[in-house]
Motif scaffolding. Structure first.
Motif, PDB file in Angstrom:
ATOM      1  N   ASP A   1       0.813  -1.217   0.000  1.00 30.83           N
ATOM      2  CA  ASP A   1       0.000   0.000   0.000  1.00 30.83           C
ATOM      3  C   ASP A   1       0.848   1.270   0.000  1.00 30.83           C
ATOM      4  N   ARG A   2       2.163   1.113  -0.141  1.00 31.99           N
ATOM      5  CA  ARG A   2       3.116   2.239  -0.242  1.00 31.99           C
ATOM      6  C   ARG A   2       3.181   3.113   1.023  1.00 31.99           C
ATOM      7  N   THR A   3       2.723   2.600   2.168  1.00 28.74           N
ATOM      8  CA  THR A   3       2.755   3.401   3.393  1.00 28.74           C
ATOM      9  C   THR A   3       4.123   3.383   4.050  1.00 28.74           C
TER      10      THR A   3
ATOM     11  N   ALA B   1      22.467  -3.177   5.757  1.00 26.68           N
ATOM     12  CA  ALA B   1      22.334  -2.088   6.719  1.00 26.68           C
ATOM     13  C   ALA B   1      21.211  -1.135   6.301  1.00 26.68           C
ATOM     14  N   LEU B   2      20.317  -0.833   7.222  1.00 29.05           N
ATOM     15  CA  LEU B   2      19.209   0.085   6.939  1.00 29.05           C
ATOM     16  C   LEU B   2      19.761   1.485   6.720  1.00 29.05           C
ATOM     17  N   ARG B   3      19.455   2.062   5.563  1.00 31.40           N
ATOM     18  CA  ARG B   3      19.954   3.392   5.213  1.00 31.40           C
ATOM     19  C   ARG B   3      18.864   4.455   5.313  1.00 31.40           C
ATOM     20  N   GLU B   4      17.630   4.061   4.981  1.00 31.78           N
ATOM     21  CA  GLU B   4      16.545   5.048   4.977  1.00 31.78           C
ATOM     22  C   GLU B   4      15.222   4.347   5.291  1.00 31.78           C
ATOM     23  N   LEU B   5      14.385   5.047   6.051  1.00 30.52           N
ATOM     24  CA  LEU B   5      13.039   4.575   6.376  1.00 30.52           C
ATOM     25  C   LEU B   5      12.089   5.709   6.047  1.00 30.52           C
ATOM     26  N   THR B   6      11.074   5.436   5.211  1.00 30.93           N
ATOM     27  CA  THR B   6      10.090   6.432   4.818  1.00 30.93           C
ATOM     28  C   THR B   6       8.713   5.963   5.249  1.00 30.93           C
ATOM     29  N   LEU B   7       8.011   6.821   5.981  1.00 23.77           N
ATOM     30  CA  LEU B   7       6.655   6.517   6.432  1.00 23.77           C
ATOM     31  C   LEU B   7       5.705   7.557   5.868  1.00 23.77           C
ATOM     32  N   GLU B   8       4.662   7.108   5.190  1.00 25.56           N
ATOM     33  CA  GLU B   8       3.606   8.003   4.727  1.00 25.56           C
ATOM     34  C   GLU B   8       2.670   8.272   5.908  1.00 25.56           C
TER      35      GLU B   8
END
Length: 87
Positions: free
Chosen positions: A8-10, A20-27
């Motif tokens: 759902d692209r959220t 390694a986690l570089r970026e986290l985007t939350l809608e």
């Protein structure tokens, strides 16, 4: 970089080779999820993207094995040096 996105692209994550986690985007819609569900989505996406990033290290880049590992489908025995074999 490898990106993973929720259906759902959220939620979207980006991991580096090796995972390694570089970026986290939350809608904004992601913030309306129950905390446990949001955490689960982040963990699942990160794990999937990390697996893809790690697998990409196994593949050949420009004709050179990225980590000196066998090609996919190549038996490990075929790449073992004779000096390592039991005599």
């Amino acid at each position: 970089m490898i990106t993973g996105k929720a259906a759902d692209r959220t939620v979207a994550v980006e991991v580096a080779p090796g995972g390694a986690l570089r970026e986290l985007t939350l809608e904004a819609a992601a913030l309306r999820l129950e905390p446990a569900e949001l955490a689960r989505r982040i963990l699942v996406l990160t794990a999937a993207a990390s697996a893809r990033a790690t697998a990409s290290l196994w593949h050949t880049r420009d004709g050179v094995a990225a980590l000196g590992l066998p090609e996919p489908g190549e038996a490990a025995e075929e790449t073992t040096p004779d000096s390592w074999r039991a005599q």
